[in-house]
Design a protein around this motif. Structure first.
Motif, PDB file in Angstrom:
ATOM      1  N   MET A   1      -5.047 -21.311  -5.300  1.00  0.00           N
ATOM      2  CA  MET A   1      -5.157 -20.986  -3.901  1.00  0.00           C
ATOM      3  C   MET A   1      -4.625 -19.576  -3.652  1.00  0.00           C
ATOM      4  N   LYS A   2      -5.316 -18.864  -2.780  1.00  0.00           N
ATOM      5  CA  LYS A   2      -4.881 -17.520  -2.446  1.00  0.00           C
ATOM      6  C   LYS A   2      -3.778 -17.592  -1.399  1.00  0.00           C
ATOM      7  N   ARG A   3      -2.744 -16.839  -1.643  1.00  0.00           N
ATOM      8  CA  ARG A   3      -1.642 -16.777  -0.695  1.00  0.00           C
ATOM      9  C   ARG A   3      -1.437 -15.338  -0.259  1.00  0.00           C
ATOM     10  N   GLN A   4      -0.918 -15.196   0.923  1.00  0.00           N
ATOM     11  CA  GLN A   4      -0.618 -13.876   1.461  1.00  0.00           C
ATOM     12  C   GLN A   4       0.757 -13.915   2.107  1.00  0.00           C
ATOM     13  N   LEU A   5       1.450 -12.814   1.978  1.00  0.00           N
ATOM     14  CA  LEU A   5       2.744 -12.669   2.629  1.00  0.00           C
ATOM     15  C   LEU A   5       2.541 -11.875   3.911  1.00  0.00           C
ATOM     16  N   PHE A   6       3.095 -12.360   4.988  1.00  0.00           N
ATOM     17  CA  PHE A   6       3.098 -11.643   6.258  1.00  0.00           C
ATOM     18  C   PHE A   6       4.559 -11.306   6.548  1.00  0.00           C
ATOM     19  N   ILE A   7       4.847 -10.023   6.632  1.00  0.00           N
ATOM     20  CA  ILE A   7       6.224  -9.595   6.818  1.00  0.00           C
ATOM     21  C   ILE A   7       6.286  -8.750   8.086  1.00  0.00           C
ATOM     22  N   TYR A   8       7.129  -9.178   8.997  1.00  0.00           N
ATOM     23  CA  TYR A   8       7.290  -8.500  10.272  1.00  0.00           C
ATOM     24  C   TYR A   8       8.629  -7.778  10.270  1.00  0.00           C
ATOM     25  N   TYR A   9       8.620  -6.564  10.812  1.00  0.00           N
ATOM     26  CA  TYR A   9       9.892  -5.876  10.963  1.00  0.00           C
ATOM     27  C   TYR A   9       9.818  -4.899  12.116  1.00  0.00           C
ATOM     28  N   ARG A  10      10.983  -4.568  12.648  1.00  0.00           N
ATOM     29  CA  ARG A  10      11.081  -3.697  13.810  1.00  0.00           C
ATOM     30  C   ARG A  10      11.637  -2.343  13.402  1.00  0.00           C
ATOM     31  N   ILE A  11      10.991  -1.315  13.938  1.00  0.00           N
ATOM     32  CA  ILE A  11      11.421   0.053  13.683  1.00  0.00           C
ATOM     33  C   ILE A  11      11.707   0.695  15.041  1.00  0.00           C
ATOM     34  N   PRO A  12      12.879   1.279  15.227  1.00  0.00           N
ATOM     35  CA  PRO A  12      13.156   1.973  16.490  1.00  0.00           C
ATOM     36  C   PRO A  12      12.078   3.029  16.751  1.00  0.00           C
ATOM     37  N   LYS A  13      11.674   3.156  18.001  1.00  0.00           N
ATOM     38  CA  LYS A  13      10.607   4.113  18.338  1.00  0.00           C
ATOM     39  C   LYS A  13      10.939   5.522  17.869  1.00  0.00           C
ATOM     40  N   ALA A  14      12.190   5.902  17.934  1.00  0.00           N
ATOM     41  CA  ALA A  14      12.584   7.247  17.495  1.00  0.00           C
ATOM     42  C   ALA A  14      12.374   7.450  15.994  1.00  0.00           C
ATOM     43  N   ASP A  15      12.312   6.369  15.223  1.00  0.00           N
ATOM     44  CA  ASP A  15      12.197   6.455  13.764  1.00  0.00           C
ATOM     45  C   ASP A  15      10.831   6.026  13.236  1.00  0.00           C
ATOM     46  N   ILE A  16       9.830   5.891  14.110  1.00  0.00           N
ATOM     47  CA  ILE A  16       8.575   5.294  13.666  1.00  0.00           C
ATOM     48  C   ILE A  16       7.853   6.136  12.601  1.00  0.00           C
ATOM     49  N   ALA A  17       7.858   7.449  12.719  1.00  0.00           N
ATOM     50  CA  ALA A  17       7.181   8.274  11.704  1.00  0.00           C
ATOM     51  C   ALA A  17       7.818   8.060  10.332  1.00  0.00           C
ATOM     52  N   LEU A  18       9.131   8.054  10.282  1.00  0.00           N
ATOM     53  CA  LEU A  18       9.850   7.815   9.036  1.00  0.00           C
ATOM     54  C   LEU A  18       9.601   6.386   8.544  1.00  0.00           C
ATOM     55  N   GLY A  19       9.617   5.428   9.454  1.00  0.00           N
ATOM     56  CA  GLY A  19       9.353   4.029   9.084  1.00  0.00           C
ATOM     57  C   GLY A  19       7.982   3.849   8.470  1.00  0.00           C
ATOM     58  N   LEU A  20       6.987   4.533   9.013  1.00  0.00           N
ATOM     59  CA  LEU A  20       5.627   4.436   8.463  1.00  0.00           C
ATOM     60  C   LEU A  20       5.557   5.063   7.071  1.00  0.00           C
ATOM     61  N   ARG A  21       6.267   6.162   6.865  1.00  0.00           N
ATOM     62  CA  ARG A  21       6.316   6.759   5.513  1.00  0.00           C
ATOM     63  C   ARG A  21       6.952   5.791   4.522  1.00  0.00           C
TER      64      ARG A  21
ATOM     65  N   ARG B   1       4.446   3.105   3.698  1.00  0.00           N
ATOM     66  CA  ARG B   1       3.421   3.601   2.762  1.00  0.00           C
ATOM     67  C   ARG B   1       3.975   3.694   1.343  1.00  0.00           C
ATOM     68  N   ARG B   2       5.236   4.081   1.235  1.00  0.00           N
ATOM     69  CA  ARG B   2       5.887   4.137  -0.089  1.00  0.00           C
ATOM     70  C   ARG B   2       5.904   2.746  -0.726  1.00  0.00           C
ATOM     71  N   LEU B   3       6.223   1.745   0.066  1.00  0.00           N
ATOM     72  CA  LEU B   3       6.225   0.373  -0.438  1.00  0.00           C
ATOM     73  C   LEU B   3       4.825  -0.031  -0.892  1.00  0.00           C
ATOM     74  N   ALA B   4       3.810   0.272  -0.092  1.00  0.00           N
ATOM     75  CA  ALA B   4       2.424  -0.061  -0.451  1.00  0.00           C
ATOM     76  C   ALA B   4       2.030   0.604  -1.766  1.00  0.00           C
ATOM     77  N   THR B   5       2.410   1.853  -1.929  1.00  0.00           N
ATOM     78  CA  THR B   5       2.099   2.587  -3.158  1.00  0.00           C
ATOM     79  C   THR B   5       2.781   1.939  -4.357  1.00  0.00           C
TER      80      THR B   5
ATOM     81  N   CYS C   1      12.653   1.096  -0.629  1.00  0.00           N
ATOM     82  CA  CYS C   1      11.695   1.981   0.041  1.00  0.00           C
ATOM     83  C   CYS C   1      12.126   2.381   1.444  1.00  0.00           C
ATOM     84  N   PHE C   2      12.904   1.540   2.102  1.00  0.00           N
ATOM     85  CA  PHE C   2      13.298   1.808   3.481  1.00  0.00           C
ATOM     86  C   PHE C   2      14.701   2.405   3.613  1.00  0.00           C
ATOM     87  N   THR C   3      15.281   2.863   2.512  1.00  0.00           N
ATOM     88  CA  THR C   3      16.646   3.402   2.579  1.00  0.00           C
ATOM     89  C   THR C   3      16.747   4.708   3.360  1.00  0.00           C
TER      90      THR C   3
END
Length: 105
Positions: free
Chosen positions: A1-21, A24-28, A81-83
């Motif tokens: 069976m195929k499984r998927q992980l759904f992971i939710y997390y909150r990033i402060p609006k002031a840090d969103i650009a850094l959070g997205l980077r 992406r690092r984690l995805a890579t 990745c999020f350090t």
């Protein structure tokens, strides 16, 4: 069976650009280490000081069982990745299993 992980997390609006980077690092790293691939989604919380990100991880076939070891690897990788963020975002993980075709019609 195929499984998927759904992971939710909150990033402060002031840090969103850094959070997205960081996301992406984690995805890579997931892809480079042969663990699977991911997609990232974002929801703006209009009345809150943060964005909610949802990461959907599609494990490689050999990790499709999403064992505790696999999810632990992903969590450790995410922590690394999020350090760059001022504080690590809290992450909420959910595991879903795809239902057979006869159910999905």
């Amino acid at each position: 069976m195929k499984r998927q992980l759904f992971i939710y997390y909150r990033i402060p609006k002031a840090d969103i650009a850094l959070g997205l980077r960081c996301a992406r690092r984690l995805a890579t790293q997931l892809k480079q280490q042969g663990l699977g691939h991911s997609q990232l989604f974002q929801r703006e919380e209009v009345d809150k000081p943060y964005f909610t990100l949802m990461e959907v991880i599609y494990p490689a076939p050999e990790f499709s069982d999403c064992t505790a070891l696999f999810t632990e690897k992903v969590e450790k990788m995410a922590a690394t990745c999020f350090t760059d963020l001022p504080s690590l975002p809290s992450r909420h993980l959910e595991l879903f299993t795809e239902l057979p075709d006869e159910v999905n019609g």
